[in-house]
Write an enzyme that holds these catalytic residues in place. Structure first.
Site, PDB file in Angstrom:
ATOM      1  N   ASP A  27      35.572  16.608   7.725  1.00  0.00           N
ATOM      2  CA  ASP A  27      36.954  16.115   7.736  1.00  0.00           C
ATOM      3  C   ASP A  27      37.004  14.632   7.422  1.00  0.00           C
ATOM      4  O   ASP A  27      37.997  14.134   6.911  1.00  0.00           O
ATOM      5  CB  ASP A  27      37.610  16.407   9.082  1.00  0.00           C
ATOM      6  CG  ASP A  27      37.862  17.901   9.201  1.00  0.00           C
ATOM      7  OD1 ASP A  27      36.921  18.621   9.601  1.00  0.00           O
ATOM      8  OD2 ASP A  27      38.956  18.341   8.824  1.00  0.00           O
TER       9      ASP A  27
HETATM   10  O1  MRU Z   1      40.900  22.339  12.209  1.00  0.00           O
HETATM   11  P1  MRU Z   1      40.581  22.743  10.809  1.00  0.00           P
HETATM   12  O2  MRU Z   1      40.521  24.221  10.604  1.00  0.00           O
HETATM   13  O3  MRU Z   1      41.474  22.058   9.813  1.00  0.00           O
HETATM   14  O4  MRU Z   1      39.113  22.189  10.583  1.00  0.00           O
HETATM   15  C1  MRU Z   1      38.490  22.428   9.359  1.00  0.00           C
HETATM   16  C2  MRU Z   1      37.128  21.874   9.275  1.00  0.00           C
HETATM   17  O5  MRU Z   1      36.622  21.275  10.197  1.00  0.00           O
HETATM   18  C3  MRU Z   1      36.439  21.993   7.955  1.00  0.00           C
HETATM   19  O6  MRU Z   1      35.058  22.079   8.137  1.00  0.00           O
HETATM   20  C4  MRU Z   1      36.748  20.761   7.099  1.00  0.00           C
HETATM   21  O7  MRU Z   1      38.113  20.480   7.081  1.00  0.00           O
HETATM   22  C5  MRU Z   1      36.271  20.932   5.710  1.00  0.00           C
HETATM   23  S1  MRU Z   1      37.254  22.104   4.781  1.00  0.00           S
HETATM   24  C6  MRU Z   1      36.618  22.105   3.209  1.00  0.00           C
END
Ligand code: MRU
Length: 359
Positions: free
Chosen positions: A247
């Site tokens: 993220d």
């Molecule tokens: O809470 P989320 O589902 O948005 O978290 C998603 C993740 O942690 C993913 O690993 C990250 O955003 C990468 S998506 C290509």
């Protein structure tokens, strides 16, 4: 046909409501910025790249419908900046929406300064800017897949590798193909993937609901495990590498990703298994020096205490529900896989800076 997290054509945006998957596949109309914000906040759409794309396209849709056009070029500029600032507040940890807001905001200001630009042409170029994100993300993901697959295979003594992944980083989290899941897709396409282990990813179950869905959809050989099985899987199932998404990757390589990633990296180190982060450069944030500076989103307690609206936790218990954790760069032993290549965490800052300069 590949899975699509969103369907867009000029003036219309629909997102696949991921809260309903895998039971129902239902696309919801996003009429503008407020609805975009709500879909992101509620996690109907999630995953760092998809958050930014939906945010910017929700603005494009609203602009197409005439929003912000009443008060000339300056009024439109203000509307765009206000909308972008608002979209950034939907979810704080993933940097992609904040980066997009910064870049689109700067582009808007620059365009608006040019005398020959009218409100009409400003609107058009902002819409085009948002539309271009879709194609770029897809392109970047394919490159991540290629770079990652090549690197994993070079590093592995076997012809076929077994990969363990966490959360959902596939088509559903991006414009398509995926990041960590893109690496897995590329390995599979090359005939070099032995097996995938995907974690359930409590509490929101992105692994059990979404990654498992994508893997089955793509006929990729895979097994679902509970999060607390990762060490045993590493010990007993011949895991060649762990590949996760991100993220936010900061300047020293520390990486925020779905909660549970940190313990995965510790377990991988213990078992001598390379640990990779796969992320486009749009998920990198060189303005922060280290992971401790990343704001970690805390989600509502019900996501932990309830399953499908049914309370499973003892009433009265306190809850701590951060959505992400930070993996220190020294545990990212395989490398950071970007669309520009695979880098050791300490190389990332220089590599990205060179790329910005076009070197
Ligand atoms: O809470 P989320 O589902 O948005 O978290 C998603 C993740 O942690 C993913 O690993 C990250 O955003 C990468 S998506 C290509």
């Amino acid at each position: 046909m590949s899975l699509e997290s969103l369907r867009y054509r000029r003036g219309s945006l629909r997102v696949l409501n991921q809260l309903l998957l895998p039971q129902r596949s239902c696309y919801e109309q996003i009429g503008g910025v407020r609805q975009g914000w709500e879909a992101i906040r509620a996690m109907q759409v999630r995953g760092a790249p998809a958050i930014a794309i939906v945010g910017c396209l929700s603005l494009a849709v609203e602009l197409h419908g005439g929003a912000g056009m009443g008060q000339g070029k300056a009024g439109l500029e203000t509307f765009i900046h206000d909308s972008l600032r608002y979209l950034v507040t939907a979810r704080p940890t993933a940097v992609n929406m904040a980066r997009a807001a910064e870049e689109l905001g700067a582009f808007t200001s620059q365009e608006a300064q040019r005398e020959e630009v009218t409100a009409e042409s400003l609107r058009e170029s902002v819409i085009q800017w948002a539309e271009a994100m879709l194609e770029k993300d897809l392109r970047d993901n394919r490159s991540i897949g290629e770079h990652g697959a090549r690197h994993l295979l070079q590093a592995s003594p076997q012809d076929k590798v077994t990969v363990l992944t966490h959360c959902n980083t596939g088509s559903l989290a991006t414009a398509g193909y995926g990041t960590a899941l893109g690496v897995i897709r590329s390995l599979h396409a090359l005939g070099c993937l032995a097996h995938v282990y995907c974690t359930e990813t409590r509490p929101y179950n992105q692994g059990a609901r979404l990654t498992a869905y994508e893997l089955v959809y793509e006929h990729i050989p895979a097994t679902l495990i509970v999060d607390s099985m990762v060490s045993v899987a590493m010990k007993e199932k011949g895991v060649s590498a762990v590949v996760v998404g991100a993220d936010r990757v900061v300047a020293n390589g520390d990486t925020a990703n779905k909660v549970g990633t940190y313990q995965l990296a510790i377990a991988a180190k213990h078992h001598g298994i390379p640990f990779y982060v796969a992320a486009p450069s749009t998920s990198c944030d060189l303005s922060l020096a280290e992971g401790a500076e990343i704001v970690i989103e805390e989600r509502p307690s019900q996501e932990l205490t309830d399953v499908n609206g049914v309370r499973i936790a003892a009433p009265g218990i306190g809850v701590w529900n951060p959505a992400f954790d930070v993996t220190p760069h020294e545990l990212i032993t395989g490398g950071i896989i970007t669309e520009l290549g695979v880098f050791r965490p300490e190389e990332l800052r220089e590599a990205l800076t060179r790329a910005v300069k076009g070197e």
